[in-house]
Design a protein around this motif. Structure first.
Motif, PDB file in Angstrom:
ATOM      1  N   UNK A  36       2.495   7.659 -22.873  1.00 24.90           N
ATOM      2  CA  UNK A  36       3.620   6.916 -23.424  1.00 24.90           C
ATOM      3  C   UNK A  36       4.776   7.884 -23.660  1.00 24.90           C
ATOM      4  N   UNK A  37       5.991   7.327 -23.606  1.00 25.21           N
ATOM      5  CA  UNK A  37       7.209   8.116 -23.754  1.00 25.21           C
ATOM      6  C   UNK A  37       8.204   7.265 -24.514  1.00 25.21           C
ATOM      7  N   UNK A  50       2.431   3.862 -19.620  1.00 26.92           N
ATOM      8  CA  UNK A  50       1.885   4.014 -18.278  1.00 26.92           C
ATOM      9  C   UNK A  50       0.602   3.205 -18.137  1.00 26.92           C
ATOM     10  N   UNK A  51       0.531   2.423 -17.071  1.00 30.85           N
ATOM     11  CA  UNK A  51      -0.728   1.765 -16.727  1.00 30.85           C
ATOM     12  C   UNK A  51      -1.555   2.650 -15.801  1.00 30.85           C
ATOM     13  N   UNK A  84       1.151   8.761  -4.948  1.00 34.61           N
ATOM     14  CA  UNK A  84       0.703   8.356  -6.288  1.00 34.61           C
ATOM     15  C   UNK A  84       1.795   7.498  -6.936  1.00 34.61           C
ATOM     16  N   UNK A  85       1.632   6.198  -6.860  1.00 29.37           N
ATOM     17  CA  UNK A  85       2.646   5.257  -7.332  1.00 29.37           C
ATOM     18  C   UNK A  85       2.466   4.973  -8.814  1.00 29.37           C
ATOM     19  N   UNK A  86       3.473   5.311  -9.609  1.00 26.83           N
ATOM     20  CA  UNK A  86       3.421   5.008 -11.037  1.00 26.83           C
ATOM     21  C   UNK A  86       3.566   3.515 -11.273  1.00 26.83           C
ATOM     22  N   UNK A  87       2.862   3.024 -12.278  1.00 28.43           N
ATOM     23  CA  UNK A  87       3.014   1.643 -12.740  1.00 28.43           C
ATOM     24  C   UNK A  87       3.404   1.720 -14.209  1.00 28.43           C
ATOM     25  N   UNK A 305       8.574   7.703 -10.869  1.00 25.11           N
ATOM     26  CA  UNK A 305       7.553   8.565 -11.477  1.00 25.11           C
ATOM     27  C   UNK A 305       7.630   8.516 -13.004  1.00 25.11           C
ATOM     28  N   UNK A 306       6.493   8.296 -13.643  1.00 25.69           N
ATOM     29  CA  UNK A 306       6.432   8.160 -15.100  1.00 25.69           C
ATOM     30  C   UNK A 306       7.176   9.298 -15.790  1.00 25.69           C
ATOM     31  N   UNK A 307       8.002   9.002 -16.810  1.00 25.69           N
ATOM     32  CA  UNK A 307       8.192   7.686 -17.429  1.00 25.69           C
ATOM     33  C   UNK A 307       9.229   6.807 -16.754  1.00 25.69           C
ATOM     34  N   UNK A 308       9.841   7.266 -15.689  1.00 22.29           N
ATOM     35  CA  UNK A 308      10.694   6.418 -14.877  1.00 22.29           C
ATOM     36  C   UNK A 308      12.019   6.038 -15.495  1.00 22.29           C
TER      37      UNK A 308
END
Length: 334
Positions: A36-37, A50-51, A84-87, A305-308
């Protein structure tokens, strides 16, 4: 004896021989820190949740390009396939309401996802505290976390979706056409994806409909004070962005305007197999990149990319995503 002990220790160190009596050992943890951010936008606390990430073969999924060009663009950013796709999901604390934008994939896309709940709790919240859930669109990686074993994962939340999106994905005739199309074209990946998405959407949304916890909105509406739904159709028929404005600060949650920043920012004409209308999606991407770059808006992307969270810079070479610097303590974005 003391001299001999020192000599033995020195010999072990010099030769690299491990000694359990002298040196401890530690197992590799194998997990990341909680995903989390947190920032504040005006008076609203925004927590990115982040999921997880999901490995996807983007050289085969991206369209209006070639696998070689995709691999070349990724290699230039030191990235290897699968991508590696962030969700990413976004939790907005208005002080009086707790609002979640999207819910991740749940168990629908494999073991590297379904971390939303753990990260929600790690960030200091519980699922029963969420008052409203707003969907950018009804794809499984955004709606899968709505339920668990057929039960609403957010028992007190009202689920909100664009009326065009709901009318498309919850329409039984559309679902049958998708199923028939997939049967006629068994090797068509897009047809198979659409067929499966109809099934997963019904499973995710129906418990909220049954509990009278489902509401529609129209693109362009202010869905909550300070939070406006903005139509961004193309990726799906009712794909929606959400603009939050608070105390002079603004952030745009743009959903799936961009899937692979390393490719689609330099070549925005590149689309993806998951687009319902690739031409419309491409046009919407060009439009939004120019708009947020010119306005210097803060943006938040579901698959950046997280946190996006960051800004878009416009140059002669195209567009560049500039992520926010890490902030130890959340500060007001003005």
């Amino acid at each position: 004896m003391k001299f001999r002990h020192i000599f033995v220790l020195g010999l072990i160190a010099a030769t690299g021989i491990a000694s359990p009596d002298v040196h401890g050992s530690a197992r590799k943890a194998g997990v990341q820190a909680p995903g989390f951010y947190r920032i504040t936008v005006g008076e609203v606390e925004v927590t990115v949740l982040s999921d997880g990430t999901v490995p996807l073969p983007m050289d085969h999924l991206l369209t209006h390009t070639t696998p070689a060009l995709v691999d070349q663009a990724l290699a230039a950013s030191f990235i290897k396939e699968p991508y590696a796709t962030s969700v990413n999901c976004f939790l907005l604390n208005f002080g009086t309401r707790l609002v979640l934008i999207d819910t991740g994939a749940g168990l629908t896309l494999g073991p590297t996802l379904n971390h939303l709940m753990a990260n929600l709790r790690a960030s200091g919240y519980e699922p029963d505290q969420v008052d409203d859930i707003f969907m950018t669109h009804m794809h499984i990686d955004h709606e899968g976390g709505l339920t668990s074993n057929g039960i609403r994962a957010f028992p007190n939340a009202i689920l909100h979706a664009d009326d065009r999106e709901a009318n498309y994905w919850l329409n039984s005739e559309n679902e049958k056409r998708a199923s028939d199309n997939a049967a006629r074209h068994p090797s068509d990946q897009q047809a198979k994806f659409v067929e499966n998405n109809f099934v997963e959407t019904r499973k995710a949304i129906q418990p909220y409909i049954d509990a009278a916890h489902f509401k529609w909105f129209h693109g362009g509406e202010e869905v909550l004070p300070g939070l406006r739904a903005i139509s961004g159709a193309g990726h799906t028929p009712g794909h929606t962005m959400f603009a939050l404005v608070s105390d002079g600060a603004r952030i745009l949650f743009w959903g799936d305007i961009v899937h692979v920043a390393e490719v689609q920012l330099t070549t925005p004409q590149t689309t993806i197999l998951f687009d319902s209308d690739p031409i419309q999606a491409r046009g919407e991407r060009f439009k939004m990149l120019k708009e947020v770059g010119s306005r210097r808006d803060l943006i938040a992307g579901s698959h950046l990319p997280f946190p996006g969270v960051g800004h878009i810079r416009i140059s002669q070479q195209g567009f560049t995503f500039l992520p926010l610097h890490f902030i130890g303590e959340p500060s007001h974005n003005k």
